[in-house]
Motif scaffolding. Structure first.
Motif, PDB file in Angstrom:
ATOM      1  N   LYS A  13       0.832  -1.204   0.000  1.00 22.97           N
ATOM      2  CA  LYS A  13       0.000   0.000   0.000  1.00 22.97           C
ATOM      3  C   LYS A  13       0.866   1.254   0.000  1.00 22.97           C
ATOM      4  CE  LYS A  13      -3.566   2.357   2.716  1.00 22.97           C
ATOM      5  NZ  LYS A  13      -4.419   2.301   3.928  1.00 22.97           N
ATOM      6  N   ARG A  14       1.978   1.185   0.711  1.00 26.69           N
ATOM      7  CA  ARG A  14       2.842   2.356   0.875  1.00 26.69           C
ATOM      8  C   ARG A  14       3.743   2.605  -0.320  1.00 26.69           C
ATOM      9  NH1 ARG A  14       6.122   1.145   5.842  1.00 26.69           N
ATOM     10  NH2 ARG A  14       4.092   1.465   6.812  1.00 26.69           N
ATOM     11  N   THR A  15       4.131   1.548  -1.012  1.00 26.47           N
ATOM     12  CA  THR A  15       5.215   1.654  -1.991  1.00 26.47           C
ATOM     13  C   THR A  15       4.783   1.467  -3.430  1.00 26.47           C
ATOM     14  OG1 THR A  15       6.725   0.773  -0.302  1.00 26.47           O
ATOM     15  CG2 THR A  15       7.526   0.770  -2.563  1.00 26.47           C
ATOM     16  N   ILE A  16       3.734   0.660  -3.675  1.00 27.84           N
ATOM     17  CA  ILE A  16       3.397   0.221  -5.028  1.00 27.84           C
ATOM     18  C   ILE A  16       2.037   0.751  -5.454  1.00 27.84           C
ATOM     19  CG2 ILE A  16       3.172  -1.763  -6.561  1.00 27.84           C
ATOM     20  CD1 ILE A  16       5.886  -1.651  -5.229  1.00 27.84           C
ATOM     21  N   GLY A  17       1.969   1.277  -6.671  1.00 28.96           N
ATOM     22  CA  GLY A  17       0.699   1.616  -7.294  1.00 28.96           C
ATOM     23  C   GLY A  17       0.502   0.743  -8.520  1.00 28.96           C
TER      24      GLY A  17
END
Length: 237
Positions: free
Chosen positions: A87-91
């Motif tokens: 959730k924090r790093t990947i879109g």
């Protein structure tokens, strides 16, 4: 391989069991994605592209070898930790958009933060992102009121809602005409320059690959080529 890689893999092997057969999807590959990189992963069907994308997206771990996110071995992450880091790093940006038809553009962008306890901040961020991708006048439009290119821009804005370091784009221009695809590639360039977001795209389109900084050619689970493109999409040197 970039020295300051956000995520890197060393001698990565990924195997799957299908009945009595073991399929080796990746055969000891190395990779690294640094800030603002634009990497195109190309190769025939069954070459390991989707497997690599799953590893980069923290949706899977290697059978052997190591994948490190900011120098931490992802195989040591619990499911909860992997979810938080994802959730924090990947879109994620998909060819089919996957917008919820009963939600407006603004609401679709807000979805990944639906459970966060900051609704006002989430709405402000979603509104800013839609304005950023040129849809400030389409906030209240539903997906069936948007063109293909506009839907993809909503999908990109949604992927950015948590300020990721990496965008993973699976055939992001596959359902778009060339002019609209160009606008998505231009948007990726703007995001890389202005927000330091890395973009990794899986594509069968040579035109998209030519726009990338590096092309990783996967064949039968092995990297056959990983080098800067010699020409730009317009054919210049």
């Amino acid at each position: 391989m970039p020295e300051n890689a956000i995520i890197r893999g060393e001698d990565v092997v990924k195997e799957y069991e299908t009945g009595d057969t073991v399929v080796r999807a990746l055969k000891g590959i190395d990779f690294g994605i640094g800030p603002a990189d634009f990497v195109a992963v190309v190769g025939p069907s069954g070459s390991g592209k989707s497997t690599l994308l799953n590893l980069l997206g923290l949706l899977d771990v290697p059978t052997s070898g190591t994948v490190r996110l900011r120098d931490e071995d992802v195989a040591t992450f619990s499911d909860a930790r992997a979810t938080r880091e994802r959730k924090r790093t990947i879109g994620f940006v998909f060819q089919q958009f996957y917008l919820i038809p009963t939600l407006t553009a603004l609401e679709n962008v807000e979805m990944p933060r639906m459970l966060d306890r900051t609704p006002k901040r989430t709405r402000e961020r979603a509104r800013t992102l839609l304005e950023r991708v040129g849809l400030g006048e389409r906030l209240d439009h539903y997906p069936d009121e948007l063109s293909g290119g506009q839907k993809q821009r909503v999908a990109v804005a949604r992927a950015l809602i948590n300020d990721p370091a990496i965008l993973l784009a699976d055939e992001p221009t596959g359902n778009l005409d060339r002019a609209t695809g160009d606008s998505i590639l231009d948007l990726f360039d703007e995001l890389r320059a202005e927000e330091d977001v890395a973009v990794v795209t899986v594509t069968h389109d040579d035109y998209v690959a030519a726009a990338a900084d590096r092309v990783v050619n996967l064949v039968d689970g092995e990297v056959r080529d990983d080098e800067p493109m010699a020409t730009d999409p317009g054919g210049g040197a």
